[in-house]
Design an enzyme around this catalytic site. Structure first.
Site, PDB file in Angstrom:
ATOM      1  N   HIS A 106       3.331   1.621   6.245  1.00  0.00           N
ATOM      2  CA  HIS A 106       2.450   2.593   5.587  1.00  0.00           C
ATOM      3  C   HIS A 106       3.148   3.946   5.560  1.00  0.00           C
ATOM      4  CE1 HIS A 106      -1.136   4.423   4.078  1.00  0.00           C
ATOM      5  NE2 HIS A 106      -0.960   5.388   4.955  1.00  0.00           N
ATOM      6  N   ASP A 138      -4.743  -5.607  11.157  1.00  0.00           N
ATOM      7  CA  ASP A 138      -6.007  -6.169  11.660  1.00  0.00           C
ATOM      8  C   ASP A 138      -7.029  -6.138  10.521  1.00  0.00           C
ATOM      9  OD1 ASP A 138      -6.869  -3.575  11.469  1.00  0.00           O
ATOM     10  OD2 ASP A 138      -7.122  -3.274  13.630  1.00  0.00           O
TER      11      ASP A 138
HETATM   12  C1  GAR Z   1       6.402   1.727   0.586  1.00  0.00           C
HETATM   13  O1  GAR Z   1       6.488   3.112   0.862  1.00  0.00           O
HETATM   14  C2  GAR Z   1       5.343   1.102   1.446  1.00  0.00           C
HETATM   15  O2  GAR Z   1       5.278   1.631   2.738  1.00  0.00           O
HETATM   16  C3  GAR Z   1       4.116   1.459   0.649  1.00  0.00           C
HETATM   17  O3  GAR Z   1       4.489   1.180  -0.681  1.00  0.00           O
HETATM   18  C4  GAR Z   1       5.875   1.476  -0.827  1.00  0.00           C
HETATM   19  C5  GAR Z   1       6.554   0.329  -1.535  1.00  0.00           C
HETATM   20  O4  GAR Z   1       7.783   0.722  -2.073  1.00  0.00           O
HETATM   21  N1  GAR Z   1       2.958   0.736   1.056  1.00  0.00           N
HETATM   22  C6  GAR Z   1       1.725   1.225   0.975  1.00  0.00           C
HETATM   23  O5  GAR Z   1       1.480   2.332   0.545  1.00  0.00           O
HETATM   24  C7  GAR Z   1       0.639   0.295   1.464  1.00  0.00           C
HETATM   25  N2  GAR Z   1      -0.610   0.989   1.569  1.00  0.00           N
HETATM   26  P1  GAR Z   1       8.709  -0.290  -2.907  1.00  0.00           P
HETATM   27  O6  GAR Z   1       7.875  -0.886  -4.018  1.00  0.00           O
HETATM   28  O7  GAR Z   1       9.833   0.572  -3.410  1.00  0.00           O
HETATM   29  O8  GAR Z   1       9.186  -1.326  -1.928  1.00  0.00           O
END
Ligand code: GAR
Length: 202
Positions: A106, A138
């Site tokens: 996150h 969770d």
């Molecule tokens: C990442 O920053 C991940 O932590 C986030 O989406 C991005 C995906 O990047 N996840 C969330 O925000 C989940 N709530 P990517 O498509 O370049 O791998």
């Protein structure tokens, strides 16, 4: 170790995991998405990894989607599941089936700024420091036990895109490091407290 990845977008984290776990004993058994046209699925196909997708709107209700998604994932018998940019909340049956074996990244320092817009929310709030959290999933939204966290100082006038990319650079490195550890190592979880793992020291 059988690893299954879930993602919804461009998949730079998934790509880092594919690249970072090559020549290890970790087998990426599938990449799944809620979106059939997510670019991440093309990255997986290019690496000869099986893909699947299922969108809630194609099911009678959310519970039916949750059940079907759970069964599909169970069919791959994963040891670990990583939500690496999966932008949908995993359902109750999914979490009860795989609880303790699901990891999420996150892009904020939880419990601050949970939800779908962690980077934007930190900027809008005027935070001076944000970062990323790697945690177990969770039943709640971004509430599971924290495995590791990494701070990022927000630069003056920094845009969401630039800040998110700096955060993702850390996520890519740290996710690979954690998964390499999990090939042979064990996380000790006691309530909210996770021990037994040391993040990488760049
Ligand atoms: C990442 O920053 C991940 O932590 C986030 O989406 C991005 C995906 O990047 N996840 C969330 O925000 C989940 N709530 P990517 O498509 O370049 O791998």
């Amino acid at each position: 170790m059988r690893l299954l990845l879930l993602a919804s977008g461009t998949g730079s984290l998934v790509q880092a995991v594919i690249d970072g776990l090559a020549n290890t004993g970790v087998e990426i058994v599938a990449v799944g998405s809620d979106l059939a046209d997510a670019p991440v699925l093309d990255r997986a196909r290019a690496a000869d990894i099986e893909v699947f997708s299922a969108h809630p709107r194609d099911y009678a209700d959310r519970a039916a989607w949750d059940q079907a998604f759970t069964e599909t994932v169970a069919g791959y018998s994963p040891d670990w599941i990583v939500s690496a940019g999966f932008m949908r909340i995993l359902g109750a049956s999914f979490v009860s089936r795989f609880g303790g074996r699901i990891i999420n990244t996150h892009p904020a320092l939880l419990p601050a700024f949970p939800g779908a817009h962690g980077v934007r929310d930190a900027l809008d709030y005027g935070a001076k420091v944000t970062g990323t959290t790697i945690h177990l999933v969770d039943e709640g939204v971004d509430t599971g036990p924290i495995i590791a966290q990494f701070p990022v100082v927000i630069e003056p006038n920094e845009t969401e895109t630039v800040l998110h990319e700096r955060i993702k650079a850390i996520e890519r490195r740290e996710l690979v490091h954690l998964l390499r550890f999990l090939e042979h190592g064990t996380l000790e979880v006691s309530g909210r407290h996770v021990s037994g793992y040391t993040p990488s020291a760049p």
